[in-house]
Write an enzyme that holds these catalytic residues in place. Structure first.
Site, PDB file in Angstrom:
ATOM      1  N   LYS A 127      -3.439 -10.428 -13.289  1.00  0.00           N
ATOM      2  CA  LYS A 127      -3.537  -9.022 -12.582  1.00  0.00           C
ATOM      3  C   LYS A 127      -4.379  -7.999 -13.140  1.00  0.00           C
ATOM      4  O   LYS A 127      -4.293  -8.049 -14.404  1.00  0.00           O
ATOM      5  CB  LYS A 127      -2.084  -8.414 -12.488  1.00  0.00           C
ATOM      6  CG  LYS A 127      -1.557  -7.750 -11.496  1.00  0.00           C
ATOM      7  CD  LYS A 127      -0.140  -7.519 -11.483  1.00  0.00           C
ATOM      8  CE  LYS A 127       0.470  -6.559 -10.389  1.00  0.00           C
ATOM      9  NZ  LYS A 127       1.768  -6.047 -10.765  1.00  0.00           N
TER      10      LYS A 127
HETATM   11  C1  E4P Z   1       3.443  -4.626  -7.962  1.00  0.00           C
HETATM   12  O1  E4P Z   1       2.825  -5.743  -8.425  1.00  0.00           O
HETATM   13  C2  E4P Z   1       4.023  -3.540  -8.581  1.00  0.00           C
HETATM   14  O2  E4P Z   1       4.503  -4.131 -10.007  1.00  0.00           O
HETATM   15  C3  E4P Z   1       5.157  -2.843  -8.331  1.00  0.00           C
HETATM   16  O3  E4P Z   1       5.206  -3.298  -6.924  1.00  0.00           O
HETATM   17  C4  E4P Z   1       5.222  -1.362  -8.587  1.00  0.00           C
HETATM   18  O4  E4P Z   1       6.357  -0.776  -7.874  1.00  0.00           O
HETATM   19  P1  E4P Z   1       6.936   0.605  -8.176  1.00  0.00           P
HETATM   20  O5  E4P Z   1       6.171   1.301  -7.486  1.00  0.00           O
HETATM   21  O6  E4P Z   1       8.287   0.376  -7.478  1.00  0.00           O
HETATM   22  O7  E4P Z   1       7.000   0.617  -9.409  1.00  0.00           O
END
Ligand code: E4P
Length: 222
Positions: A87
């Protein structure tokens, strides 16, 4: 549509996997910190533990923000298990790193996407997944679902193979709307996946079926 679970909690990952509908996991540094995971070795073994539970697609985020650092970290993460997807944040060096990983055959998920322009860049750089954050856009009075639809349309126009991974999904309607507009993947907390199960008429209908069955069988045995 693929379902990913957005957590680093092993129990929750096991529970979603046990349901039989899970296609992957997304984590981020905040989710890892929430589980108290710190230090390179612990982080690596936690990712390995996640990979041992699920069939594929475990997003593991780099911490470095410079090209060389991202490449080094990404290659180390990818070496943990074939299920790892590196990522990478949507920043200038991140775009370069996406291209590097694409050439090297390492799968990537470009994170922190908040505009169609960013999604175009990520696709051009060869990202396998692009993660627009719906909930965080909604938090600042911008329609996150509209961004998903915009990206799906643009990718269709040009035949980009990058998959649209709707992230920051906060509730079941987010997920259903993403499905309606053709998002390839939604990543969400366990409660959102489990929330899809619920309908009061299902509970009422089942209670009635069981009561009727019991009554009929009591009559037969009487
Ligand atoms: C995705 O890869 C992120 O980790 C995640 O969806 C972020 O979500 P949040 O805005 O609820 O922290």
């Amino acid at each position: 549509m693929k379902f990913f679970i957005d957590t680093a909690n092993l129990e929750e990952i096991r529970e979603a996997q046990d349901l039989g509908v899970l296609d992957g996991v997304t984590t981020n540094p905040s989710l890892m910190a929430k589980e108290g995971i710190s230090g390179e070795e612990n982080v690596r073994s936690h990712y390995k533990a996640i990979c041992d539970i699920v069939d594929n697609n475990v997003s593991a985020e780099v911490i470095a923000t410079d090209f060389e650092g991202m490449v080094r970290e990404g290659e180390e993460l990818a070496a943990i298990d074939d299920k790892i997807v590196v990522k990478v944040p949507m920043i200038r060096d991140g775009v370069k790193a996406l291209k590097h990983f694409s050439n090297a055959g390492i799968r990537t998920n470009c994170t922190l996407i908040f505009s169609a322009g960013q999604a175009i860049l990520a696709a051009k750089a060869g990202a396998n997944y692009v993660s627009p954050f719906i909930g965080r856009l909604d938090d600042v009075s911008t329609n996150g679902i509209e961004l998903i639809a915009q990206i799906v349309g643009i990718y269709d126009n040009y035949g980009f193979t990058t998959e649209v991974l709707a992230a920051s999904v906060r509730h079941t309607m987010h997920l259903i709307e993403c499905a309606e507009i053709g998002a390839d993947v939604a990543t969400c907390p366990l409660k959102v996946i489990m929330g899809l199960l619920n309908h009061p008429l299902t509970d009422k209908g089942l209670a009635q079926f069981l009561a009727d069955h019991k009554k009929a069988n009591e009559q037969v045995t009487a």
